[in-house]
Scaffold this active site. Structure first.
Site, PDB file in Angstrom:
ATOM      1  N   PRO A   9       0.788  -1.222   0.000  1.00  0.00           N
ATOM      2  CG  PRO A   9      -0.195  -1.132   2.108  1.00  0.00           C
ATOM      3  CD  PRO A   9       0.542  -2.040   1.179  1.00  0.00           C
ATOM      4  CG  ASN A  10      -0.379   4.332   1.155  1.00  0.00           C
ATOM      5  OD1 ASN A  10      -1.356   4.765   0.554  1.00  0.00           O
ATOM      6  ND2 ASN A  10      -0.445   3.871   2.390  1.00  0.00           N
ATOM      7  NE  ARG A  17       3.233   7.536   1.163  1.00  0.00           N
ATOM      8  CZ  ARG A  17       3.717   6.447   1.769  1.00  0.00           C
ATOM      9  NH1 ARG A  17       4.240   5.479   1.064  1.00  0.00           N
ATOM     10  NH2 ARG A  17       3.657   6.319   3.065  1.00  0.00           N
ATOM     11  CE1 TYR A  22       8.325   5.259   2.885  1.00  0.00           C
ATOM     12  CE2 TYR A  22       6.960   7.200   3.132  1.00  0.00           C
ATOM     13  CZ  TYR A  22       7.347   5.951   3.559  1.00  0.00           C
ATOM     14  OH  TYR A  22       6.760   5.403   4.667  1.00  0.00           O
ATOM     15  CG  ASN A  72       8.243  -1.768   0.792  1.00  0.00           C
ATOM     16  OD1 ASN A  72       7.503  -1.769   1.774  1.00  0.00           O
ATOM     17  ND2 ASN A  72       8.988  -0.727   0.461  1.00  0.00           N
ATOM     18  CB  ALA A  75       1.179   0.408   6.713  1.00  0.00           C
ATOM     19  CG  HIS A  78       4.721  -2.075  10.568  1.00  0.00           C
ATOM     20  ND1 HIS A  78       6.045  -2.426  10.747  1.00  0.00           N
ATOM     21  CD2 HIS A  78       4.710  -1.148   9.581  1.00  0.00           C
ATOM     22  CE1 HIS A  78       6.793  -1.713   9.908  1.00  0.00           C
ATOM     23  NE2 HIS A  78       6.012  -0.950   9.191  1.00  0.00           N
ATOM     24  CG  ASP A  85      -0.636 -17.013   8.683  1.00  0.00           C
ATOM     25  OD1 ASP A  85       0.382 -17.088   9.412  1.00  0.00           O
ATOM     26  OD2 ASP A  85      -1.798 -16.939   9.142  1.00  0.00           O
ATOM     27  CD  GLU A  96      10.385  -7.048   6.666  1.00  0.00           C
ATOM     28  OE1 GLU A  96       9.371  -6.554   7.168  1.00  0.00           O
ATOM     29  OE2 GLU A  96      11.298  -7.573   7.341  1.00  0.00           O
ATOM     30  CG  HIS A  98      10.567  -1.989   5.192  1.00  0.00           C
ATOM     31  ND1 HIS A  98       9.217  -1.926   4.964  1.00  0.00           N
ATOM     32  CD2 HIS A  98      10.781  -3.137   5.864  1.00  0.00           C
ATOM     33  CE1 HIS A  98       8.643  -2.992   5.485  1.00  0.00           C
ATOM     34  NE2 HIS A  98       9.568  -3.747   6.029  1.00  0.00           N
ATOM     35  CB  ILE A  99      11.937   3.120   0.892  1.00  0.00           C
ATOM     36  CG1 ILE A  99      11.554   2.331  -0.367  1.00  0.00           C
ATOM     37  CG2 ILE A  99      12.626   4.437   0.546  1.00  0.00           C
ATOM     38  CD1 ILE A  99      10.416   2.939  -1.158  1.00  0.00           C
ATOM     39  CB  SER A 100      11.901   4.793   5.745  1.00  0.00           C
ATOM     40  OG  SER A 100      10.898   3.945   6.283  1.00  0.00           O
ATOM     41  NE  ARG A 105       8.976   6.246   9.031  1.00  0.00           N
ATOM     42  CZ  ARG A 105       8.098   6.072   8.051  1.00  0.00           C
ATOM     43  NH1 ARG A 105       8.311   5.165   7.129  1.00  0.00           N
ATOM     44  NH2 ARG A 105       7.010   6.804   7.988  1.00  0.00           N
ATOM     45  NE  ARG A 109       5.681   4.296  10.110  1.00  0.00           N
ATOM     46  CZ  ARG A 109       4.892   4.192   9.047  1.00  0.00           C
ATOM     47  NH1 ARG A 109       5.024   3.168   8.234  1.00  0.00           N
ATOM     48  NH2 ARG A 109       3.988   5.095   8.782  1.00  0.00           N
TER      49      ARG A 109
END
Length: 152
Positions: A9-10, A17, A22, A72, A75, A78, A85, A96, A98-100, A105, A109
Site C-alpha cells: 500500500p501507498n 508522497r 521516500y 515491501n 504498513a 506491521h 501466513d 523483506e 523497506h525504503i526507510s 521511525r 513500525r
C-alpha cells in the site's frame, strides 16, 4: 531467474508522497532505468497493490515457481498476519525490504510480521534496498525454489 518485486500500500505514490522519507523518484522510473539494466540476466516482474488480499493472491500465484520475491509490504508489514501466513505457505524465498529505516521511525513500525517469515530484511537504504535484495539473489544463483534457507 524469475524474481517478483512486490510492493504494498501507498508505494504507488513514490515520488509524490512524503519525499523527505521516500524520495522524489517513482518506483517505475527506478525499475526501468536502474534495476532492469543492472540485472540483465534476471527476469524482473513488478506488481503493486494497495489491497491485502490481492498481495496474498500474487504471493500464491508465483510462490511455487519463481526463484525469489522482494516484498515491501508497506504498513501491512506491521499488522498483517495474513501476509506472514502467505509467505510461510509458499516455497519461494522472500526478502523483506523497506525504503526507510523502520527501526528509526515510530515504535509501531519496529514490529514486523513479515520479517520472521523472510530470508532476511533490508531497510533504510532508500530505493537501493531493492538493489541489495537483487544482489543477494544474484550471488546465491538459485536453481530451484527454496534454495539455501529454512522457513521459520
Amino acid at each position: 531467474m524469475k524474481i517478483l518485486i512486490l510492493n504494498g500500500p501507498n508505494l504507488n505514490l513514490l515520488g509524490r508522497r512524503e519525499k523527505s522519507i521516500y524520495g522524489s523518484r517513482s518506483f517505475e522510473d527506478y525499475l526501468e532505468k536502474d534495476l532492469i539494466p543492472a540485472f540483465p540476466d534476471m527476469e524482473l516482474e513488478y506488481f503493486q497493490s494497495n489491497v491485502e488480499g490481492t498481495l496474498i493472491d500474487k504471493l500464491h500465484e508465483v510462490g511455487f515457481h519463481y526463484q525469489g520475491i522482494i516484498f515491501n509490504a508497506g504498513a501491512y508489514t506491521h499488522s498483517s498476519l495474513a501476509l506472514a501466513d502467505a509467505i510461510a505457505a509458499i516455497e519461494t524465498p522472500v526478502i523483506e525490504v523497506h525504503i526507510s529505516n523502520v527501526f528509526a521511525r515510530e515504535a509501531n513500525r519496529h514490529v514486523t510480521f513479515i520479517g520472521g517469515r523472510a530470508v532476511g530484511s533490508i531497510s533504510g537504504f532508500g530505493l537501493e534496498s531493492y538493489r541489495l535484495a537483487l544482489q543477494y539473489f544474484e550471488r546465491q544463483k538459485p536453481t530451484k525454489v527454496g534454495f539455501n534457507y529454512t522457513k521459520a
